[in-house]
Design an enzyme around this catalytic site. Structure first.
Site, PDB file in Angstrom:
ATOM      1  N   ASP A  51       0.869  -1.174   0.000  1.00 14.70           N
ATOM      2  CA  ASP A  51       0.000   0.000   0.000  1.00 14.70           C
ATOM      3  C   ASP A  51       0.911   1.230   0.000  1.00 14.70           C
ATOM      4  O   ASP A  51       2.116   1.117   0.264  1.00 14.70           O
ATOM      5  CB  ASP A  51      -0.888  -0.032   1.240  1.00 14.70           C
ATOM      6  CG  ASP A  51      -1.729   1.224   1.382  1.00 14.70           C
ATOM      7  OD1 ASP A  51      -2.359   1.632   0.392  1.00 14.70           O
ATOM      8  OD2 ASP A  51      -1.744   1.800   2.483  1.00 14.70           O
ATOM      9  N   LYS A  52       0.351   2.401  -0.283  1.00 15.05           N
ATOM     10  CA  LYS A  52       1.177   3.619  -0.307  1.00 15.05           C
ATOM     11  C   LYS A  52       1.108   4.384   1.009  1.00 15.05           C
ATOM     12  O   LYS A  52       2.066   4.388   1.778  1.00 15.05           O
ATOM     13  CB  LYS A  52       0.763   4.531  -1.468  1.00 15.05           C
ATOM     14  CG  LYS A  52       1.671   5.773  -1.612  1.00 15.05           C
ATOM     15  CD  LYS A  52       1.188   6.702  -2.696  1.00 15.05           C
ATOM     16  CE  LYS A  52      -0.006   7.533  -2.262  1.00 15.05           C
ATOM     17  NZ  LYS A  52       0.312   8.507  -1.173  1.00 15.05           N
TER      18      LYS A  52
END
Length: 362
Positions: A51-52
């Site tokens: 995920d970012k």
């Protein structure tokens, strides 16, 4: 002597003592692994998806731009956005609430005559939040929440300009259209690039970025860490589809995330890894492994530990079987005395135990 040699003590103990020693070492490294099976799966990873926000980035974003549209003032824009975002656990929501506090904009729960009345709050997974303020419906999140007003040329131009600068945009608006855009920037987590470089060196063949953020911001972050497989603008269900596709195409895949939106993808992956300190309760509950220090460099370190554990387990198993086989052949021939059989049985058990305990060292 034959009965003593036939006792499978060393063979039985060779695996659990190694697993427990490796789990203990991982805990000392700040990695909580919920079982030996997950440690073994870690050794065979072929791909890792990240995920970012809150994972590759620090998860402590700061507001950089507040752009009001039409006749809306910046104070009104912040008031509406902060009023809704104070109920959300998302890192972007906390950044907006914090910025509103710094600017002196008050929200619900504070003694002020201008306090908006927020009711019927609801989170829209992967898109934002909605609620009624003083009886009128308002939205904060992606432009799509605005429905037919999402294609407003002025709104589109502002969003595109800010996203080209690598920023994440949050749109606030109501039934009558957009009130404005708030841009947020989140710095890269220290050690993220080094961690991904180490994973490649360990032979993890595929690294991917799965995020609900806009493509421009996702591409900017991916470029900093060297990820080429970038999938942006994903809803939680689409993250699950991406993980399943990677798992079917590449092999065993781990998903690293921190938020409620990541929980379904963590469950769908071969191995779910949650950021322990920054992660939400849903992510921690779903994940198989938790990085309690939020240090991404613990991921390649745990892969190395898992592979060491597998090697030690096989060393113990092979050694135990070979010793047993030799003595089982010699015992019926009268070449093995009773004391030598006891020494071989207990000695082998102690040796495999000592070999497994080596995993507690760095």
């Amino acid at each position: 002597a034959l009965l003593i040699i036939s006792c499978p003590c060393s063979l039985v103990i060779s695996t659990p003592v190694s697993i427990l020693a490796a789990l203990s070492r991982a805990t000392k490294n700040g990695v909580l692994i919920k079982g030996g099976a997950y440690l073994e799966q870690m050794a065979g990873l072929e791909a890792v998806a990240f995920d970012k926000t809150g994972t590759l980035t620090e998860g402590r974003p700061r507001v950089t731009d507040v752009v009001a549209l039409g006749e809306t003032s910046e104070e009104r824009l912040l008031t509406v956005a902060a009023a809704l975002e104070r109920y959300s656990e998302h890192p972007l929501a906390r950044a907006i609430s914090r910025h509103a506090d710094e600017m002196g904009v008050r929200g619900p729960g504070e003694e002020t005559a201008t306090q908006p009345d927020v009711t019927r709050f609801r989170a829209v997974p992967g898109r934002g939040v909605r609620a009624e303020i003083d009886g009128r419906l308002h939205f904060v999140g992606r432009p799509q929440l605005l429905g037919r007003h999402a294609d407003d040329p002025e709104l589109t131009a502002v969003v595109e300009r800010l996203e080209r600068e690598g920023k994440t945009t949050v749109v606030a608006g109501g039934e009558d259209g957009a009130l404005g855009v708030i841009a947020v920037s989140d710095p890269l987590r220290p050690g993220a690039r080094e961690a991904l470089t180490e994973l490649r060196a360990l032979g993890v063949s595929h690294l991917a970025l799965l995020t609900g953020d806009n493509p421009e911001t996702a591409a900017a972050v991916a470029g900093q860490v060297g990820i080429t497989d970038v999938r942006a603008g994903l809803l939680p269900a689409e993250k699950v589809d991406a993980v399943v596709e990677l798992r079917d195409r590449v092999g065993a895949v781990a998903m690293v995330g921190d938020g409620v939106n990541d929980a379904p993808a963590l469950a769908a992956a071969s191995l779910g890894i949650a950021m322990g300190a920054a992660g939400t309760d849903a992510a921690l509950e779903t994940a198989d492994i938790a990085l309690m220090g939020d240090d991404l460099e613990a991921v390649p370190e745990t892969v190395r530990l898992a592979r060491r554990a597998n090697r030690v387990i096989w060393q113990n198993i092979v050694f135990s079987i070979v010793v047993k086989a030799v003595f089982l052949v010699l015992a019926p021939l009268g070449l093995i005395s009773l004391w030598l059989a006891v020494f071989a049985d207990m000695g082998t058990s102690l040796l495999v135990t000592g070999n497994g305990l080596r995993l507690q060292r760095r």
